[in-house]
Scaffold this active site. Structure first.
Site, PDB file in Angstrom:
ATOM      1  N   ASP A 287     -29.986 -43.954-120.786  1.00 33.04           N
ATOM      2  CA  ASP A 287     -30.748 -44.899-119.958  1.00 33.04           C
ATOM      3  C   ASP A 287     -31.943 -45.291-120.828  1.00 33.04           C
ATOM      4  O   ASP A 287     -31.890 -45.094-122.051  1.00 33.04           O
ATOM      5  CB  ASP A 287     -31.172 -44.247-118.621  1.00 33.04           C
ATOM      6  CG  ASP A 287     -31.685 -45.269-117.610  1.00 33.04           C
ATOM      7  OD1 ASP A 287     -30.855 -45.923-116.968  1.00 33.04           O
ATOM      8  OD2 ASP A 287     -32.914 -45.439-117.464  1.00 33.04           O
TER       9      ASP A 287
ATOM     10  N   LYS B   1     -28.972 -38.635-111.505  1.00 29.03           N
ATOM     11  CA  LYS B   1     -29.850 -39.232-112.529  1.00 29.03           C
ATOM     12  C   LYS B   1     -30.817 -38.166-113.019  1.00 29.03           C
ATOM     13  O   LYS B   1     -31.116 -37.224-112.285  1.00 29.03           O
ATOM     14  CB  LYS B   1     -30.650 -40.386-111.922  1.00 29.03           C
ATOM     15  CG  LYS B   1     -31.228 -41.342-112.952  1.00 29.03           C
ATOM     16  CD  LYS B   1     -30.227 -42.387-113.337  1.00 29.03           C
ATOM     17  CE  LYS B   1     -30.696 -43.257-114.475  1.00 29.03           C
ATOM     18  NZ  LYS B   1     -29.769 -44.394-114.683  1.00 29.03           N
TER      19      LYS B   1
HETATM   20  P1  NDP Z   1     -33.543 -49.315-123.598  1.00 29.38           P
HETATM   21  O1  NDP Z   1     -34.485 -48.171-123.739  1.00 29.38           O
HETATM   22  O2  NDP Z   1     -32.481 -49.510-124.596  1.00 29.38           O
HETATM   23  O3  NDP Z   1     -34.350 -50.683-123.491  1.00 29.38           O
HETATM   24  C1  NDP Z   1     -35.301 -50.900-122.507  1.00 29.38           C
HETATM   25  C2  NDP Z   1     -36.011 -52.208-122.798  1.00 29.38           C
HETATM   26  O4  NDP Z   1     -36.865 -52.530-121.714  1.00 29.38           O
HETATM   27  C3  NDP Z   1     -36.886 -52.152-124.030  1.00 29.38           C
HETATM   28  O5  NDP Z   1     -36.900 -53.412-124.632  1.00 29.38           O
HETATM   29  C4  NDP Z   1     -38.234 -51.770-123.467  1.00 29.38           C
HETATM   30  O6  NDP Z   1     -39.297 -52.199-124.281  1.00 29.38           O
HETATM   31  C5  NDP Z   1     -38.225 -52.486-122.153  1.00 29.38           C
HETATM   32  N1  NDP Z   1     -38.998 -51.704-121.174  1.00 29.38           N
HETATM   33  C6  NDP Z   1     -38.744 -50.460-120.759  1.00 29.38           C
HETATM   34  N2  NDP Z   1     -39.656 -50.025-119.887  1.00 29.38           N
HETATM   35  C7  NDP Z   1     -40.529 -51.012-119.763  1.00 29.38           C
HETATM   36  C8  NDP Z   1     -41.684 -51.161-119.013  1.00 29.38           C
HETATM   37  N3  NDP Z   1     -42.165 -50.199-118.210  1.00 29.38           N
HETATM   38  N4  NDP Z   1     -42.323 -52.345-119.103  1.00 29.38           N
HETATM   39  C9  NDP Z   1     -41.842 -53.324-119.909  1.00 29.38           C
HETATM   40  N5  NDP Z   1     -40.747 -53.229-120.656  1.00 29.38           N
HETATM   41  C10 NDP Z   1     -40.084 -52.099-120.586  1.00 29.38           C
HETATM   42  O7  NDP Z   1     -32.929 -49.159-122.135  1.00 29.38           O
HETATM   43  P2  NDP Z   1     -31.614 -49.829-121.531  1.00 29.38           P
HETATM   44  O8  NDP Z   1     -31.402 -51.173-122.106  1.00 29.38           O
HETATM   45  O9  NDP Z   1     -30.547 -48.819-121.597  1.00 29.38           O
HETATM   46  O10 NDP Z   1     -32.025 -49.952-119.986  1.00 29.38           O
HETATM   47  C11 NDP Z   1     -32.615 -51.122-119.440  1.00 29.38           C
HETATM   48  C12 NDP Z   1     -32.433 -51.138-117.946  1.00 29.38           C
HETATM   49  O11 NDP Z   1     -31.021 -51.144-117.648  1.00 29.38           O
HETATM   50  C13 NDP Z   1     -32.980 -49.928-117.183  1.00 29.38           C
HETATM   51  O12 NDP Z   1     -33.391 -50.347-115.901  1.00 29.38           O
HETATM   52  C14 NDP Z   1     -31.758 -49.018-117.040  1.00 29.38           C
HETATM   53  O13 NDP Z   1     -31.899 -48.126-115.954  1.00 29.38           O
HETATM   54  C15 NDP Z   1     -30.694 -50.066-116.779  1.00 29.38           C
HETATM   55  N6  NDP Z   1     -29.306 -49.677-117.034  1.00 29.38           N
HETATM   56  C16 NDP Z   1     -28.909 -49.169-118.247  1.00 29.38           C
HETATM   57  C17 NDP Z   1     -27.595 -48.857-118.476  1.00 29.38           C
HETATM   58  C18 NDP Z   1     -27.113 -48.379-119.792  1.00 29.38           C
HETATM   59  O14 NDP Z   1     -25.899 -48.205-119.940  1.00 29.38           O
HETATM   60  N7  NDP Z   1     -27.966 -48.172-120.777  1.00 29.38           N
HETATM   61  C19 NDP Z   1     -26.587 -48.982-117.401  1.00 29.38           C
HETATM   62  C20 NDP Z   1     -27.081 -49.600-116.198  1.00 29.38           C
HETATM   63  C21 NDP Z   1     -28.397 -49.903-116.029  1.00 29.38           C
HETATM   64  P3  NDP Z   1     -39.658 -51.439-125.654  1.00 29.38           P
HETATM   65  O15 NDP Z   1     -38.646 -51.929-126.668  1.00 29.38           O
HETATM   66  O16 NDP Z   1     -41.039 -51.840-125.950  1.00 29.38           O
HETATM   67  O17 NDP Z   1     -39.496 -49.976-125.356  1.00 29.38           O
HETATM   68  O1  2IT Z   2     -28.009 -46.791-114.653  1.00 33.18           O
HETATM   69  C1  2IT Z   2     -26.884 -46.537-115.148  1.00 33.18           C
HETATM   70  O2  2IT Z   2     -25.850 -46.821-114.565  1.00 33.18           O
HETATM   71  C2  2IT Z   2     -26.854 -45.884-116.463  1.00 33.18           C
HETATM   72  N1  2IT Z   2     -27.892 -45.654-117.052  1.00 33.18           N
HETATM   73  C3  2IT Z   2     -25.536 -45.487-117.053  1.00 33.18           C
HETATM   74  C4  2IT Z   2     -25.055 -44.184-116.459  1.00 33.18           C
HETATM   75  C5  2IT Z   2     -23.827 -43.605-117.106  1.00 33.18           C
HETATM   76  O3  2IT Z   2     -23.477 -42.492-116.682  1.00 33.18           O
HETATM   77  O4  2IT Z   2     -23.207 -44.221-117.969  1.00 33.18           O
END
Ligand code: NDP
Ligand code: 2IT
Length: 444
Positions: free
Chosen positions: A166, A126
């Site tokens: 992420d 990561k």
């Molecule tokens: P994005 O940046 O696309 O979206 C994150 C969302 O969560 C936004 O709406 C953001 O609000 C909100 N957010 C982020 N940080 C905070 C915080 N500290 N307090 C409150 N709200 C918060 O990220 P993802 O959707 O990609 O990721 C979301 C979660 O999923 C994370 O935990 C990530 O590690 C996990 N994840 C992501 C994967 C992926 O493929 N993208 C795969 C597996 C897990 P705002 O719009 O105001 O920024």
């Molecule tokens: O938390 C996760 O699994 C991710 N942000 C996606 C990682 C990836 O390599 O697609």
């Protein structure tokens, strides 16, 4: 003291001020107790747990860039290459002001077991930076991404370490980073996933985490004689995972009534309008306050509150520790039946325990959100064979992976006498494969 307790104590002592990393290690090691106790002598002799909780390598670097006013800004970049026993390091890059080494280590540690659960050959890693893309111009984001990649490029490669998106890292950031890598190395290779479709990205990668989350929930409900049809769902977050979780939940017949961002949350009694959400978040990069302009019947509230709504299923899809004990109590009081983590470690340890004790089906992130990284591994396969698969082909592989993953964690839980405890099942199933590979490769 048992070996598990000894290693947890050592992790806390040797990694001060990294509470999220301690939390992730505790959750995993606690639920491995039954396996570790049965192999204590051999594991101790090989310092197996010490090797699992210590990253193979962690890189921290300066990221200088010039803002639109001509001012030089300096951020810190990280890449933690945690474990390569079963494949090249794989895991996302988080861009958020809260990023520090402890956050990246907790995410990298989780990623080892998640990636193992996908059944695909990917190790755990990561990275990220405390850079905040919010409010920055495209040029500023590009300047940051190019500087970040200039240093990161020394440590990654299609067969070494393959980062992805992420929080804060989406298609735009991956594009700038890929361009800089290619320019520096002179190689067009699958060094990043989540790429655009015109330069090696995979169809369905954008949707994969959210879709995968719903595929595993659907399978779990099916196995308990139930279905998503007619269920009411609370989603938190409004980013990549939240948007496509909402979309798939609605395709499968459920009604999602909430989404949230870092400043507030929306309640839409008629079901979230995904097209509006996409326009606000993906196109305009705006706040959820705008949602009311599209749906006058909806309510916007400042602050936190998604878990106070009466729902059947809760899907935390924003960030770590966003669902605490009080939230769990509110959900249980409202009759929630299932919680599945779209985000990484969104539920605190005491909240998880409370939900499980109250008979709520709970699927931890390393299983529930594994569809994203699994589809990244499918993108790597397509890049290696220089082919692109259709949306249907990738989506159907994703679905198979999530269905198999569910049965894998369910079986592991049953095998060790913890039927229905998917936390234990996921940690054991993920761990066993990694340990087998580590043992086969000697002391490295
Ligand atoms: P994005 O940046 O696309 O979206 C994150 C969302 O969560 C936004 O709406 C953001 O609000 C909100 N957010 C982020 N940080 C905070 C915080 N500290 N307090 C409150 N709200 C918060 O990220 P993802 O959707 O990609 O990721 C979301 C979660 O999923 C994370 O935990 C990530 O590690 C996990 N994840 C992501 C994967 C992926 O493929 N993208 C795969 C597996 C897990 P705002 O719009 O105001 O920024
Ligand atoms: O938390 C996760 O699994 C991710 N942000 C996606 C990682 C990836 O390599 O697609």
């Amino acid at each position: 003291m048992s070996y598990v307790d000894e290693v947890i104590a050592k992790v806390i002592e040797q990694n001060p001020a990294e509470p999220e990393f301690h939390q992730a290690v505790k959750e995993v090691l606690e639920s491995l107790r039954v396996v570790v106790d049965a192999n204590e002598e051999a594991f101790r002799k090989d310092a197996l747990l010490e090797r699992i909780v210590n990253p193979e390598r962690q890189i921290k670097f300066r990221v200088p860039w010039v803002d639109d006013k001509g001012q030089v800004q300096v951020n810190t970049g990280y890449r933690v290459q945690f474990n390569s026993a079963i494949g090249p390091y794989k895991g996302g890059l988080r861009l958020h002001p809260s990023v520090n080494l402890g956050i990246i280590k907790f995410l990298g540690f989780e990623q080892i077991f998640k990636n193992s659960l996908t059944g695909l050959p990917i190790g755990g890693g990561k990275g990220g930076s405390d850079f905040d893309p919010k409010g920055k111009s495209d040029r500023e984001v590009m300047a940051f991404c190019q500087s970040f990649m200039t240093e990161l490029s020394k440590y990654i490669g299609a067969d070494t370490d393959v980062p992805a998106g992420d929080i804060g890292t989406g298609a735009r950031e991956i594009g700038y980073m890929f361009g800089q890598y290619k320019r520096l190395k002179g190689v067009f290779e699958g060094v990043l996933t989540g790429k655009g479709l015109t330069y090696g990205g995979s169809l369905a990668r954008t949707e994969a985490t959210g879709y995968g989350l719903l595929y595993i929930v659907d399978e779990m409900l099916k196995c308990h004689g139930d279905t998503l049809k007619g269920k009411t769902v609370a989603v938190s977050g409004a980013g990549n995972v939240a948007i496509y979780a909402t979309q798939k939940a609605q395709q499968l017949g459920a009604k999602v009534v909430t989404v949230s961002d870092s400043t507030g949350w929306v309640y839409d009694p008629d079901g979230i309008d995904v097209a509006a959400l996409k326009e606000i978040k993906e196109v305009k990069r705006a706040r959820l306050t705008e949602y009311k302009n599209y749906r006058p019947n909806s309510e916007y509230h400042d602050g936190k509150g998604v878990w106070t709504v009466k729902v059947d299923i809760a899907l935390p899809c924003a960030t770590q520790n966003e669902l605490n004990l009080d939230d769990a109590k509110a959900l249980v009081a409202n009759g929630v039946m299932a919680v599945a983590e779209g985000a990484n470690m969104p539920t605190t340890l005491d909240a998880t325990e409370y939900l499980q004790k109250n008979g709520v089906y709970f699927i931890p992130g390393k299983a529930a959100n594994a569809g994203g990284v699994a589809t990244s591994a499918l993108e790597m396969s397509q890049n290696s064979e220089r082919l692109s698969w259709s949306f249907e082909e990738v989506d159907s592989k994703l679905k198979d992976i999530m269905v198999n993953l569910y049965h894998n964690i369910d079986d592991a839980a049953k095998k060790y006498g913890f039927e229905g405890n998917y936390v234990v099942g996921a940690n054991i199933a993920g761990f066993e494969k990694v340990v087998d590979a580590m043992n086969a490769q000697g002391i490295v």
